[in-house]
Write a protein that holds these residues in place. Structure first.
Motif, PDB file in Angstrom:
ATOM      1  N   ASP A 115      -9.749   3.843   2.040  1.00 12.73           N
ATOM      2  CA  ASP A 115      -9.316   3.619   0.651  1.00 12.73           C
ATOM      3  C   ASP A 115     -10.250   4.340  -0.319  1.00 12.73           C
ATOM      4  O   ASP A 115      -9.805   4.962  -1.290  1.00 12.73           O
ATOM      5  N   ILE A 116     -11.549   4.218  -0.067  1.00 13.24           N
ATOM      6  CA  ILE A 116     -12.524   4.815  -0.996  1.00 13.24           C
ATOM      7  C   ILE A 116     -12.428   6.335  -0.956  1.00 13.24           C
ATOM      8  O   ILE A 116     -12.500   6.996  -2.007  1.00 13.24           O
ATOM      9  N   TYR A 119      -0.456   5.537  -4.149  1.00 13.15           N
ATOM     10  CA  TYR A 119       0.949   5.549  -3.729  1.00 13.15           C
ATOM     11  C   TYR A 119       1.081   5.692  -2.213  1.00 13.15           C
ATOM     12  O   TYR A 119       1.857   4.971  -1.580  1.00 13.15           O
ATOM     13  N   GLU A 120       0.342   6.615  -1.631  1.00 16.65           N
ATOM     14  CA  GLU A 120       0.474   6.854  -0.192  1.00 16.65           C
ATOM     15  C   GLU A 120       0.086   5.615   0.610  1.00 16.65           C
ATOM     16  O   GLU A 120       0.799   5.196   1.534  1.00 16.65           O
ATOM     17  N   GLY A 121      -1.044   5.005   0.268  1.00 18.93           N
ATOM     18  CA  GLY A 121      -1.496   3.824   0.998  1.00 18.93           C
ATOM     19  C   GLY A 121      -0.581   2.634   0.797  1.00 18.93           C
ATOM     20  O   GLY A 121      -0.306   1.871   1.741  1.00 18.93           O
ATOM     21  N   PRO A 167      -5.469  -0.886  -6.807  1.00 20.23           N
ATOM     22  CA  PRO A 167      -4.311   0.029  -6.918  1.00 20.23           C
ATOM     23  C   PRO A 167      -3.414  -0.026  -5.688  1.00 20.23           C
ATOM     24  O   PRO A 167      -3.312   0.926  -4.925  1.00 20.23           O
ATOM     25  N   ILE A 168      -2.772  -1.186  -5.500  1.00 17.77           N
ATOM     26  CA  ILE A 168      -1.815  -1.408  -4.411  1.00 17.77           C
ATOM     27  C   ILE A 168      -0.510  -1.883  -5.056  1.00 17.77           C
ATOM     28  O   ILE A 168      -0.513  -2.851  -5.825  1.00 17.77           O
ATOM     29  N   GLY A 169       0.584  -1.224  -4.755  1.00 19.66           N
ATOM     30  CA  GLY A 169       1.856  -1.540  -5.403  1.00 19.66           C
ATOM     31  C   GLY A 169       2.119  -0.559  -6.527  1.00 19.66           C
ATOM     32  O   GLY A 169       1.184  -0.068  -7.174  1.00 19.66           O
ATOM     33  N   LEU A 170       3.395  -0.287  -6.784  1.00 18.85           N
ATOM     34  CA  LEU A 170       3.768   0.779  -7.728  1.00 18.85           C
ATOM     35  C   LEU A 170       3.184   0.553  -9.128  1.00 18.85           C
ATOM     36  O   LEU A 170       2.558   1.451  -9.700  1.00 18.85           O
ATOM     37  N   GLU A 210      -7.754   1.987   7.782  1.00 19.14           N
ATOM     38  CA  GLU A 210      -6.537   1.511   7.131  1.00 19.14           C
ATOM     39  C   GLU A 210      -6.513   1.980   5.679  1.00 19.14           C
ATOM     40  O   GLU A 210      -7.461   1.763   4.927  1.00 19.14           O
ATOM     41  N   LEU A 211      -5.420   2.600   5.284  1.00 20.90           N
ATOM     42  CA  LEU A 211      -5.260   3.081   3.912  1.00 20.90           C
ATOM     43  C   LEU A 211      -4.178   2.261   3.219  1.00 20.90           C
ATOM     44  O   LEU A 211      -3.034   2.235   3.672  1.00 20.90           O
ATOM     45  N   SER A 212      -4.551   1.577   2.126  1.00 20.40           N
ATOM     46  CA  SER A 212      -3.594   0.710   1.435  1.00 20.40           C
ATOM     47  C   SER A 212      -3.521   0.980  -0.062  1.00 20.40           C
ATOM     48  O   SER A 212      -2.764   0.306  -0.760  1.00 20.40           O
TER      49      SER A 212
END
Length: 465
Positions: free
Chosen positions: A177-178, A422-424, A263-266, A417-419
């Protein structure tokens, strides 16, 4: 609906302890080591959790308090431990954190550390004491309190930068993520300080050249310059001001604070990207817009399956909030929302995310898995989203678990794990949707049989009902 956990005991608590969060925060500082003032078992417990989550060697020193130190005080043990640590590791930063035992007997680590530095004539080494009793909160509070203490100790308005920077307080994210957030900042050509930075320290490339302290992490110089940044973005949407490093920077050095959800979710990602565009005074790069387009396309692809999902979401408060947002905007009802921490505004903020549903989620503070399981059964939950400890419910009730957050110690690859962004977010949503589909296909023949065929009285045959 607000549901208070009125039990006087915790059964499988939905949280880790404060020193765990403190150790994680220091892992993101360059050339740092942690000494835990307390019993040997506490450092072993924390090393085991962090090491199995990241699949990396994790060293944490201990003052190894025994019966004598517990009764007469552990100052001698602490100073002896610090000397050994300096000799063996030669760190650039030492975090001295406490455990339940040290706090219960009233150890004053601020005085002890200051006295040790004076006795050993140490003037050029940052030694940062942080009081983190395990019973004082969860790893969430320990993590932010430690970042706050690091910034209080090191940040200054005196260190002038070659070019203006922005500060990013990352929250408890994975190394992948970072790295993704760094990629986004580079696309905007930002000069930035990212605190803490676990992207290399907890996910290092293979090297035959073993280092006792992993390479990478936020440098001391960068932290010193945080007081002169043009803005701070803190992914601690629910963090208390008294624990917030970015709030301290705003109060002490007038660095504007922008507090955002993870920054998870549109919508959450849009908030982050639009803010970066505004601060950079640049249009959003085409590469990011393409990622957003792919996420929208993926959301359309999966929406017809997601409405069957009734999720129980648990873990650290900010992650729980972001996961609830992701589920809600994709038609998955967050039937149970639980965290092991006490967050005052959680109900209001969750309610805003779920006001399009016809029923209200159950929201649980200071939760344990016995209480979560009870509500999972009552609410007809068919999907669990959270860290590995939720497997307790999967084993008993056969409800699938999508693993995300910390800790994940029964699967490999948590550090990759990438969350985020947008891609994650899309990867995580795909994983959730596929889990719903898998659960459906595992049992749909039996479900249809039980729903549409009824036994004939007095006979063994079945007819269409």
């Amino acid at each position: 609906m607000i549901n208070k956990n009125l039990q006087s005991i915790n059964v499988n608590p939905c949280k880790m302890c404060m020193p765990m969060g403190a150790a994680l925060a220091f892992k993101g500082i360059e050339n740092s080591m942690v000494l835990m003032h307390g019993s040997q078992g506490c450092s072993t417990y924390i090393r085991r959790h962090i090491s199995t989550h990241f699949n990396e060697p994790i060293d944490i020193a201990s003052s190894s308090l025994n019966e004598k130190g517990t009764v007469y005080g552990g100052e001698e043990n602490l100073k002896k431990g610090l000397k050994n640590l300096l000799k063996l590791y030669q760190p650039g930063v030492i975090g001295v954190i406490t455990t339940c035992l040290a706090e219960t007997i009233g150890e004053d680590i601020v005085r002890m550390v200051a006295e040790f530095k004076r006795e050993e004539e140490i003037n050029d080494l940052a030694m940062i004491p942080v009081a983190t009793p395990g019973y004082g909160g969860s790893q969430y509070e320990g993590y932010y309190l430690t970042l706050r203490r690091i910034v209080e100790e090191l940040a200054t308005a005196q260190s002038r930068q070659s070019s203006p920077k922005i500060n990013i307080i990352t929250g408890n994210l994975t190394p992948a993520d970072i790295r993704k957030i760094k990629r986004i900042l580079n696309l905007f050509d930002f000069n930035y300080t990212l605190l803490p930075d676990l992207s290399e320290t907890c996910d290092a490339p293979f090297s035959a050249d073993y280092k006792k302290i992993a390479r990478g992490g936020t440098t001391i110089k960068d932290i010193e310059e945080m007081g002169t940044a043009v803005a701070s973005i803190e992914f601690g949407f629910l963090v208390d001001d008294n624990l917030s490093p970015a709030w301290f920077l705003e109060k002490e050095f007038a660095v504007p604070l922008y507090r955002l959800p993870l920054p998870i979710g549109l919508k959450n990602v849009d908030s982050f990207i639009n803010l970066l565009s505004r601060l950079a005074k640049k249009d959003i790069p085409a590469e990011i817009m393409a990622e957003r387009g792919r996420m929208l396309d993926g959301m359309i692809d999966s929406h017809k399956y997601n409405a069957e999902g009734r999720a129980a979401i648990f873990g650290e408060p900010d992650l729980v909030y972001a996961l609830t947002a992701l589920c809600a905007e994709n038609g998955i009802f967050p039937a149970v929302v639980a965290t092991g921490t006490k967050i005052l505004d959680l109900e209001k903020k969750i309610s805003k995310l779920t006001d399009n549903f016809t029923e209200e989620p159950i929201i649980i503070h200071q939760a344990d898995f016995a209480v979560i399981r009870k509500h999972v059964q009552q609410q007809g939950v068919n999907l669990l989203i959270g860290h590995s400890d939720g497997n307790f419910i999967t084993e008993k009730d056969d409800i699938p678990l999508v693993r995300t957050g910390f800790p994940i110690h029964d699967r490999i690859g948590a550090q990759r794990e990438l969350s985020v962004v947008y891609e994650g977010s899309m990867r995580l949503l795909d994983k959730i949707t596929n889990t719903i589909l898998q659960a459906k296909h595992n049992s749909y023949r039996q479900d249809l049989f039980e729903r549409y065929y009824l036994p004939v009285k007095g006979g063994g045959k079945h007819v269409f009902g």
